[in-house]
Each structure stands twice: as C-alpha cells, then as structure tokens.
Scaffold this motif. Structure first.
Motif, short mmCIF file in Angstrom:
data_model
loop_
_atom_site.label_atom_id
_atom_site.label_comp_id
_atom_site.label_asym_id
_atom_site.label_seq_id
_atom_site.Cartn_x
_atom_site.Cartn_y
_atom_site.Cartn_z
N GLY A 1 0.83 -1.19 0.00
CA GLY A 1 0.00 0.00 0.00
C GLY A 1 0.87 1.24 0.00
N ASN A 2 0.85 1.98 -1.09
CA ASN A 2 1.65 3.20 -1.21
C ASN A 2 0.78 4.41 -0.92
OD1 ASN A 2 3.43 5.23 -1.91
ND2 ASN A 2 3.40 4.79 -4.10
N PHE A 3 0.97 4.99 0.26
CA PHE A 3 0.13 6.13 0.67
C PHE A 3 0.51 7.42 -0.06
CE2 PHE A 3 -0.61 4.31 5.26
CZ PHE A 3 -1.14 3.16 4.69
N LYS A 4 1.67 7.43 -0.71
CA LYS A 4 2.18 8.61 -1.42
C LYS A 4 2.23 9.80 -0.44
CE LYS A 4 0.65 6.67 -5.75
NZ LYS A 4 0.12 6.89 -7.11
N MET A 5 1.99 11.02 -0.89
CA MET A 5 2.09 12.19 0.00
C MET A 5 0.71 12.48 0.61
SD MET A 5 4.00 15.86 -0.67
CE MET A 5 2.60 16.67 -1.45
N ASN A 6 0.19 11.50 1.33
CA ASN A 6 -1.12 11.60 1.96
C ASN A 6 -1.04 11.14 3.41
OD1 ASN A 6 -2.91 12.29 -0.39
ND2 ASN A 6 -2.10 10.35 -1.16
N GLY A 7 -1.88 11.72 4.23
CA GLY A 7 -2.00 11.25 5.61
C GLY A 7 -1.66 12.28 6.66
N THR A 8 -2.24 12.07 7.82
CA THR A 8 -1.93 12.82 9.04
C THR A 8 -1.68 11.79 10.12
OG1 THR A 8 -4.25 12.84 9.74
CG2 THR A 8 -3.51 14.69 8.35
N LYS A 9 -1.25 12.23 11.27
CA LYS A 9 -1.04 11.29 12.37
C LYS A 9 -2.32 10.52 12.66
CE LYS A 9 0.69 14.36 15.24
NZ LYS A 9 1.26 14.97 16.47
N GLU A 10 -3.43 11.21 12.67
CA GLU A 10 -4.69 10.55 13.00
C GLU A 10 -5.13 9.58 11.92
OE1 GLU A 10 -6.23 10.47 15.94
OE2 GLU A 10 -4.42 11.58 16.50
N SER A 11 -4.97 9.97 10.65
CA SER A 11 -5.42 9.07 9.58
C SER A 11 -4.52 7.84 9.48
CB SER A 11 -5.47 9.80 8.24
OG SER A 11 -4.18 10.14 7.77
N ILE A 12 -3.23 8.02 9.72
CA ILE A 12 -2.32 6.86 9.70
C ILE A 12 -2.68 5.91 10.83
CG2 ILE A 12 0.08 6.10 9.96
CD1 ILE A 12 -0.46 7.58 7.32
N PHE B 1 5.87 9.60 8.87
CA PHE B 1 5.02 8.72 9.67
C PHE B 1 5.49 7.26 9.70
CE2 PHE B 1 1.91 11.92 7.85
CZ PHE B 1 1.92 12.73 8.98
N LEU B 2 6.69 6.99 9.22
CA LEU B 2 7.18 5.61 9.20
C LEU B 2 7.22 4.99 10.59
CD1 LEU B 2 10.11 5.87 6.62
CD2 LEU B 2 8.01 4.55 6.36
N GLN B 3 7.81 5.70 11.54
CA GLN B 3 7.94 5.14 12.88
C GLN B 3 6.60 5.07 13.60
OE1 GLN B 3 11.37 7.67 14.17
NE2 GLN B 3 12.34 5.72 14.63
N LEU B 4 5.73 6.03 13.33
CA LEU B 4 4.39 6.00 13.91
C LEU B 4 3.65 4.75 13.45
CD1 LEU B 4 1.94 7.24 15.40
CD2 LEU B 4 1.40 8.46 13.27
N ALA B 5 3.65 4.51 12.15
CA ALA B 5 2.96 3.34 11.62
C ALA B 5 3.57 2.06 12.17
CB ALA B 5 3.02 3.34 10.09
N SER B 6 4.88 2.01 12.22
CA SER B 6 5.55 0.81 12.72
C SER B 6 5.20 0.53 14.18
CB SER B 6 7.07 0.98 12.56
OG SER B 6 7.75 -0.18 12.96
N SER B 7 5.15 1.59 14.98
CA SER B 7 4.86 1.41 16.41
C SER B 7 3.41 1.00 16.65
CB SER B 7 5.16 2.70 17.17
OG SER B 7 4.26 3.74 16.81
N GLU B 8 2.50 1.34 15.74
CA GLU B 8 1.08 1.05 15.91
C GLU B 8 0.70 -0.34 15.39
OE1 GLU B 8 -1.51 3.12 17.17
OE2 GLU B 8 0.07 4.44 17.91
N LEU B 9 1.49 -0.90 14.48
CA LEU B 9 1.14 -2.17 13.86
C LEU B 9 1.26 -3.34 14.83
CD1 LEU B 9 2.68 -2.12 10.27
CD2 LEU B 9 0.29 -2.61 10.85
N LYS B 10 0.29 -4.24 14.78
CA LYS B 10 0.27 -5.42 15.66
C LYS B 10 0.26 -6.73 14.88
CE LYS B 10 -0.25 -2.41 18.98
NZ LYS B 10 0.96 -1.95 19.70
N LYS B 11 0.15 -6.66 13.54
CA LYS B 11 0.05 -7.88 12.73
C LYS B 11 1.44 -8.37 12.33
CE LYS B 11 -4.52 -8.22 11.81
NZ LYS B 11 -5.35 -9.41 11.99
N ASP B 12 1.65 -9.68 12.46
CA ASP B 12 2.95 -10.25 12.12
C ASP B 12 3.23 -10.21 10.62
OD1 ASP B 12 3.48 -10.81 14.76
OD2 ASP B 12 2.77 -12.89 14.65
N ASN B 13 2.17 -10.27 9.80
CA ASN B 13 2.39 -10.32 8.36
C ASN B 13 2.22 -8.96 7.68
OD1 ASN B 13 -0.44 -10.43 8.83
ND2 ASN B 13 -0.80 -11.28 6.79
N VAL B 14 2.26 -7.88 8.48
CA VAL B 14 2.21 -6.52 7.92
C VAL B 14 3.47 -5.77 8.33
CG1 VAL B 14 0.92 -4.37 7.73
CG2 VAL B 14 -0.31 -6.52 8.10
#
Length: 250
Positions: A9-20, A46-59
C-alpha cells in the motif's frame, strides 16, 4: 513454484497522524489472509508511527524512497542506514512519479536498488510505460530496458530481496485499469525476460505485482492470473477496501 502473495500500500504524500493511526487500526482489527505478505508505505514523517502502531505479524512498513549514498551532506534524503536504525526493512523504488516528476533515470533507480539491498533493505522495484509508449506498441521494449538497467546492477541473491511492480503509468491515479489480459501479458513478458536474461530460478521465484488503479472491484479477477502475484496499491490503500485487496487471493 508457489510464490507468496504480496500486497503493498503506497500512501504517497497523503495522511496525518490521526489518519495513519486509523488505517493501521483497521489493519490490526481486520481478518487478513495469513498467507499474504502485506507492506504499507506511509510518508517518511510517519514511518515510525505506523511501525509502532502495527500489531500484525504479516504486515510491515516500507519507505517510499531511499538514497544511494551513506549518511552525509544530502539535504532532504533518507539513508539506508537510517531506515535500518528505525527498523524499516522495505522501500519502494522507481515509482513512475519518481521517474517522471523527479527525473530519476533507469540507472539511478537501479543504483538505489543495489545500495538498498546491500544495506539490508528489500525493494519493491517499479516499472511501467506511458500512454504514448503503450499506444506506440513499445510496452515490452520499455519494460525490458528498465529491467536491463536493474540487471546490470544486481545479481545472485540480490534478486531474493526484490519484488517487481508493473505499473502502467497511464493507469495510475486515472481510474483506468489495464484489462486482465493486458496485465497478464506484461507480467508474463517480465517473467520470460528474467528467465532468458537472469536465471530460471529468479524467473520462478520473483513476485510480480500489478499496480495500476487496483481496487476492491477488480482485484479478484487480476489475482487469478498465473503471473500476477499481488498488487501495489495507491489510493485504495487509504480506504477500507484495502482489506478486500489483501484478501483477494482467498
């Protein structure tokens, strides 16, 4: 051989902290096909934010770009070492928007790919043709030129760290989609080129994704094709239908 289905999933130049956070929450709570490898690529901020929020092993989380030089005086760039330090092990390279809007040549993309792999970061390597090239009957020659530049830089086990994404430029963000037959023909041609110019093993093992305006409606038909091993998704990766695309191979 069986190739593990892959959806990026390529979010490109989209997103905010809340939407991520909301997108990642949706992935965490969804029933995802456990046999699919999923990678999401938010903006670098938002790379580290997304990484810290993810809980799925295959994502996993991917960068959208990386530079082909070590840490140093390269304002605005991100290094492979910085991605590794942030526990990010994927990057997208050669996306048509980088090639067409920012002037990245086949050779620059190949150099970045080699540098990323050598540094321990896997690559979603993108290729594709413009509408003019498609209408001129040059689709395969354009893809082969891009592949040749890549093959001039990478070799051997490097290919195990590469996922190829075929993205017809004319179908990105336009709502136009290559027909299932058009997509399969190019995927088959890519695999044929790998077999003839790299090796039988690389041709059999390399996953080739389709990435032109994939959505929840067309993904299942595309996923049935023998040489389409998944998708690189743009706008739809920001929407709930991304879950349907991840599960399209069920």
């Amino acid at each position: 051989m069986a190739r593990k289905f892959f959806v990026g999933g390529n979010f490109k130049m989209n997103g905010t902290k809340e939407s991520i956070k909301s997108i990642v929450k949706g992935l965490n709570e969804a029933q995802l096909d456990s046999n699919v490898e999923v990678v999401i690529a938010p903006p670098a901020l938002f790379l580290q934010l997304a990484s810290s929020e993810l809980k799925k092993d295959n994502v996993a989380v991917s960068a959208q770009n990386v530079y082909d030089k070590p840490n140093g005086a390269y304002t605005g760039e991100i290094s492979v070492a910085q991605l590794k330090d942030s526990d990010i092990h994927w990057t997208i390279l050669g996306h048509s928007e980088r090639r067409t809007l920012l002037g990245e040549t086949d050779e620059v993309v190949a150099s970045k790919t080699k540098f990323a792999i050598d540094g321990g970061v896997s690559v979603i390597w993108c290729c594709g043709e413009s509408l003019e090239e498609r209408e001129g009957g040059n689709t395969i020659s354009v893809i082969e030129r891009q592949l040749a530049a890549l093959a001039a830089k990478v070799s051997g086990d490097d290919w195990k760290k590469i996922v190829i994404a075929y993205e017809p430029i004319w179908a990105i963000g336009t709502g136009k989609v290559a027909t299932v037959q058009q997509a399969q023909e190019v995927h088959e041609a890519i695999r044929k080129w790998l077999r003839a110019n790299v090796s039988e093993a690389v041709a059999d093992e390399t996953r080739i994704l389709y990435g032109g305006s994939v959505n929840g409606k067309n993904c299942k038909d595309l996923a049935k094709e023998k040489d389409i091993d998944g998708f690189l998704v743009g706008g739809a990766s920001l929407k709930p239908e991304f879950i349907d695309i991840v599960n399209s191979n069920l």
